[in-house]
Design a protein around this motif. Structure first.
Motif, PDB file in Angstrom:
ATOM      1  N   ASN A  13      -3.510   6.811  -4.043  1.00  0.00           N
ATOM      2  CA  ASN A  13      -3.222   5.512  -3.420  1.00  0.00           C
ATOM      3  C   ASN A  13      -2.834   4.505  -4.488  1.00  0.00           C
ATOM      4  O   ASN A  13      -3.420   4.482  -5.575  1.00  0.00           O
ATOM      5  CB  ASN A  13      -4.466   4.981  -2.710  1.00  0.00           C
ATOM      6  CG  ASN A  13      -4.733   5.693  -1.394  1.00  0.00           C
ATOM      7  OD1 ASN A  13      -3.850   6.354  -0.841  1.00  0.00           O
ATOM      8  ND2 ASN A  13      -5.949   5.565  -0.900  1.00  0.00           N
ATOM      9  N   ARG A  14      -1.832   3.707  -4.195  1.00  0.00           N
ATOM     10  CA  ARG A  14      -1.496   2.598  -5.097  1.00  0.00           C
ATOM     11  C   ARG A  14      -1.473   1.312  -4.271  1.00  0.00           C
ATOM     12  O   ARG A  14      -0.830   1.262  -3.220  1.00  0.00           O
ATOM     13  CB  ARG A  14      -0.117   2.813  -5.719  1.00  0.00           C
ATOM     14  CG  ARG A  14       0.421   1.592  -6.484  1.00  0.00           C
ATOM     15  CD  ARG A  14       1.801   1.887  -7.091  1.00  0.00           C
ATOM     16  NE  ARG A  14       2.543   0.679  -7.424  1.00  0.00           N
ATOM     17  CZ  ARG A  14       2.468   0.039  -8.590  1.00  0.00           C
ATOM     18  NH1 ARG A  14       1.693   0.491  -9.547  1.00  0.00           N
ATOM     19  NH2 ARG A  14       3.175  -1.059  -8.803  1.00  0.00           N
ATOM     20  N   PHE A  15      -2.198   0.293  -4.759  1.00  0.00           N
ATOM     21  CA  PHE A  15      -2.163  -1.034  -4.138  1.00  0.00           C
ATOM     22  C   PHE A  15      -1.538  -2.004  -5.128  1.00  0.00           C
ATOM     23  O   PHE A  15      -1.853  -1.953  -6.321  1.00  0.00           O
ATOM     24  CB  PHE A  15      -3.580  -1.525  -3.813  1.00  0.00           C
ATOM     25  CG  PHE A  15      -4.257  -0.736  -2.724  1.00  0.00           C
ATOM     26  CD1 PHE A  15      -4.156  -1.119  -1.401  1.00  0.00           C
ATOM     27  CD2 PHE A  15      -4.987   0.407  -3.035  1.00  0.00           C
ATOM     28  CE1 PHE A  15      -4.769  -0.380  -0.404  1.00  0.00           C
ATOM     29  CE2 PHE A  15      -5.607   1.151  -2.040  1.00  0.00           C
ATOM     30  CZ  PHE A  15      -5.499   0.758  -0.720  1.00  0.00           C
ATOM     31  N   SER A  16      -0.660  -2.854  -4.646  1.00  0.00           N
ATOM     32  CA  SER A  16      -0.149  -3.916  -5.510  1.00  0.00           C
ATOM     33  C   SER A  16       0.063  -5.153  -4.636  1.00  0.00           C
ATOM     34  O   SER A  16       0.054  -5.049  -3.403  1.00  0.00           O
ATOM     35  CB  SER A  16       1.154  -3.493  -6.195  1.00  0.00           C
ATOM     36  OG  SER A  16       2.156  -3.288  -5.234  1.00  0.00           O
ATOM     37  N   ILE A  17       0.226  -6.293  -5.274  1.00  0.00           N
ATOM     38  CA  ILE A  17       0.533  -7.523  -4.521  1.00  0.00           C
ATOM     39  C   ILE A  17       1.683  -8.226  -5.229  1.00  0.00           C
ATOM     40  O   ILE A  17       1.587  -8.532  -6.427  1.00  0.00           O
ATOM     41  CB  ILE A  17      -0.682  -8.480  -4.447  1.00  0.00           C
ATOM     42  CG1 ILE A  17      -1.923  -7.750  -3.890  1.00  0.00           C
ATOM     43  CG2 ILE A  17      -0.353  -9.687  -3.574  1.00  0.00           C
ATOM     44  CD1 ILE A  17      -3.206  -8.579  -3.953  1.00  0.00           C
ATOM     45  N   PHE A  21       0.861  -1.183   0.000  1.00  0.00           N
ATOM     46  CA  PHE A  21       0.000   0.000   0.000  1.00  0.00           C
ATOM     47  C   PHE A  21       0.900   1.236   0.000  1.00  0.00           C
ATOM     48  O   PHE A  21       1.646   1.463   0.948  1.00  0.00           O
ATOM     49  CB  PHE A  21      -0.904  -0.007   1.230  1.00  0.00           C
ATOM     50  CG  PHE A  21      -1.655   1.275   1.452  1.00  0.00           C
ATOM     51  CD1 PHE A  21      -2.327   1.902   0.406  1.00  0.00           C
ATOM     52  CD2 PHE A  21      -1.707   1.863   2.707  1.00  0.00           C
ATOM     53  CE1 PHE A  21      -3.025   3.092   0.607  1.00  0.00           C
ATOM     54  CE2 PHE A  21      -2.400   3.055   2.915  1.00  0.00           C
ATOM     55  CZ  PHE A  21      -3.056   3.671   1.865  1.00  0.00           C
ATOM     56  N   TYR A  22       0.828   1.990  -1.091  1.00  0.00           N
ATOM     57  CA  TYR A  22       1.579   3.234  -1.201  1.00  0.00           C
ATOM     58  C   TYR A  22       0.547   4.354  -1.080  1.00  0.00           C
ATOM     59  O   TYR A  22      -0.197   4.624  -2.028  1.00  0.00           O
ATOM     60  CB  TYR A  22       2.266   3.331  -2.562  1.00  0.00           C
ATOM     61  CG  TYR A  22       3.145   2.141  -2.911  1.00  0.00           C
ATOM     62  CD1 TYR A  22       4.500   2.127  -2.573  1.00  0.00           C
ATOM     63  CD2 TYR A  22       2.627   1.035  -3.591  1.00  0.00           C
ATOM     64  CE1 TYR A  22       5.316   1.049  -2.911  1.00  0.00           C
ATOM     65  CE2 TYR A  22       3.435  -0.046  -3.926  1.00  0.00           C
ATOM     66  CZ  TYR A  22       4.770  -0.036  -3.588  1.00  0.00           C
ATOM     67  OH  TYR A  22       5.568  -1.097  -3.920  1.00  0.00           O
ATOM     68  N   PRO A  23       0.460   4.985   0.088  1.00  0.00           N
ATOM     69  CA  PRO A  23      -0.645   5.933   0.287  1.00  0.00           C
ATOM     70  C   PRO A  23      -0.452   7.235  -0.461  1.00  0.00           C
ATOM     71  O   PRO A  23       0.682   7.662  -0.694  1.00  0.00           O
ATOM     72  CB  PRO A  23      -0.610   6.188   1.799  1.00  0.00           C
ATOM     73  CG  PRO A  23       0.786   5.905   2.209  1.00  0.00           C
ATOM     74  CD  PRO A  23       1.332   4.862   1.259  1.00  0.00           C
TER      75      PRO A  23
HETATM   76  O1  LIG Z   1       4.608  -2.440  -5.911  1.00  0.00           O
HETATM   77  C1  LIG Z   1       5.204  -2.720  -6.939  1.00  0.00           C
HETATM   78  O2  LIG Z   1       4.737  -2.478  -8.036  1.00  0.00           O
HETATM   79  C2  LIG Z   1       6.554  -3.388  -6.923  1.00  0.00           C
HETATM   80  C3  LIG Z   1       6.984  -3.832  -5.557  1.00  0.00           C
HETATM   81  C4  LIG Z   1       8.337  -4.457  -5.564  1.00  0.00           C
HETATM   82  O3  LIG Z   1       9.090  -4.360  -6.488  1.00  0.00           O
HETATM   83  C5  LIG Z   1       8.751  -5.276  -4.403  1.00  0.00           C
HETATM   84  O4  LIG Z   1       8.089  -5.212  -3.350  1.00  0.00           O
HETATM   85  O5  LIG Z   1       9.747  -6.002  -4.528  1.00  0.00           O
END
Ligand SMILES: O=C(O)CCC(=O)C(=O)O
Ligand SMILES: [Fe+2]
Length: 384
Positions: free
Chosen positions: A308-312, A194-196
């Motif tokens: 906000n950016r969410f990723s997994i 979570f990148y707020p």
């Molecule tokens: O959040 C992303 O897009 C990449 C995250 C990433 O590179 C990592 O956690 O190793």
């Protein structure tokens, strides 16, 4: 990869964007394995079709669909946006599992004094084929969605095994299960990120801060799930410049579920004598319509910064006891002399006084995690 110098570490958005090679891995073949290996050797990054295209007749051979992934991201949103501090606090990261608060992880300490502008939660795959207990404190939000999270882990395991088999085929390893077998007993780690959006008046500086600092991943492969309209991933190209990775390839069949980004980690690069590339990447704060110098603009500071950016990210690795000696592949063997002169990984790790020797996967990964988390990381003593 070349070292990241001060100029290229500045986190203003890249001018170039780069389309990754895209693969549909629903049907396995040695030819497909060759193509995957070629992309992994050239770029270290590729796109994998996530969900069945509209003309597909055989849905079972795709591991994901829109709804499944949406529902997992909604657990992540619930945890990061709605859960109280009292729920997060007891789950603080230990042994690389649990909750990571803002600024705790610093993926590129050589360029950034304070840690990354992000929160994370590392959720290890349950043992016993996904049916065992969770091996870490579980926040109530995750407990409420137990079945959904187990199902997601199981799907990620299927896709990672599929990819490891294709890589073995492409590397001309006699037994296509040779790589996958070393991973069977090693839990994958799902890292919810979570990148707020940053609040008005934030002291974030485009010059010195970043969402996720430049780094290479540590393990075998990483699967990365992203959301439409939440960009930010960039990779370092062989000429030393940053290029952004679009969320969707041109003409992609879905606008709701992006393809999965797959990248090669340092361990797999080391294991293949550097034949497969572990590429340095980072996540920057993007501002709709304007990125260059946005953090310095008074208007932006009044209204907050970014979205906000969410990723997994799913980190795939072999069992800790696995000896990392060059894989039994003719393509790997032919790289031995060249590899003796190269460095793998960004941020320290596996060069020993005597050069590149044999090392177990567990010792290697501990070394990289210690460099990233400092005193927060305590090595695991278990054998898997
Ligand atoms: O959040 C992303 O897009 C990449 C995250 C990433 O590179 C990592 O956690 O190793
Ligand atoms: Fe990464």
């Amino acid at each position: 990869m070349p070292p990241v110098d001060i100029a290229s570490a500045r986190a203003s958005a890249a001018e170039e964007s780069i389309d990754l090679p895209l693969f549909d891995v629903s049907v396995e073949s040695p030819e497909l394995g060759k193509k995957l290996v070629k992309a992994a050797a050239e770029w270290g990054f590729l796109w994998i079709v996530a969900s069945p295209p509209p003309d597909n007749k055989n849905n079972e051979s795709y591991d994901f669909d829109e709804e499944t992934v949406d529902r997992v991201f909604s657990v992540s949103r619930e945890f990061f946006l709605d859960a109280a501090m009292e729920e997060k606090e007891p789950c603080r990261i230990k042994h690389n599992r649990g909750w990571v608060d803002m600024h705790v992880e610093n993926l590129d300490p050589s360029q950034h004094k304070r840690g990354d502008f992000k929160q994370a939660f590392n959720l290890a795959e349950p043992l016993d084929g996904g049916h065992g207990d969770w091996v870490q404190p579980m926040p109530a939000t995750f407990q409420r969605h137990d079945a959904r999270l187990r199902d997601f882990h199981a799907r990620c395991r299927r896709l990672s095994t599929r990819i490891l088999r294709l890589l073995a085929l492409g590397l001309e390893i006699e037994d296509p299960d040779w790589i996958a077998r070393t991973h069977e007993q090693a839990p994958n780690t799902a890292r919810f990120l979570f990148y707020p959006q940053l609040p008005p008046g934030t002291d974030y500086s485009q010059e010195s801060d970043i969402r996720a600092g430049a780094h290479s991943d540590y393990g075998s492969i990483t699967l990365l799930f992203q959301r439409p309209s939440q960009p930010g991933l960039e990779l370092l190209t062989p000429d030393g410049t940053w290029a952004s990775v679009p969320i969707f390839p041109p003409g992609y069949h879905s606008t709701a579920l992006p393809p999965i980004v797959v990248n090669i980690g340092d361990l797999l690069s080391y294991w293949t004598n550097g034949f497969l590339k572990s590429t340095i990447h980072r996540v920057i704060l993007t501002e709709p319509g304007d990125t260059e110098g946005a953090a310095q603009s008074g208007d932006v500071m009044k209204s907050g910064l970014g979205e906000n950016r969410f990723s997994i990210a799913i980190f795939i690795q072999p069992s800790r006891a696995t000896e990392i000696v060059p894989m039994p592949s003719p393509l790997v063997a032919s790289r031995a002399a060249e590899f003796a002169r190269e460095t793998v990984g960004h941020g320290g790790g596996i060069q020993t006084e005597t050069g590149k020797g044999s090392i177990t996967a567990g010792d290697y990964l501990d070394g990289r995690l210690m460099a990233t988390y400092g005193s927060v990381y305590q090595p695991v003593k278990a054998s898997s």
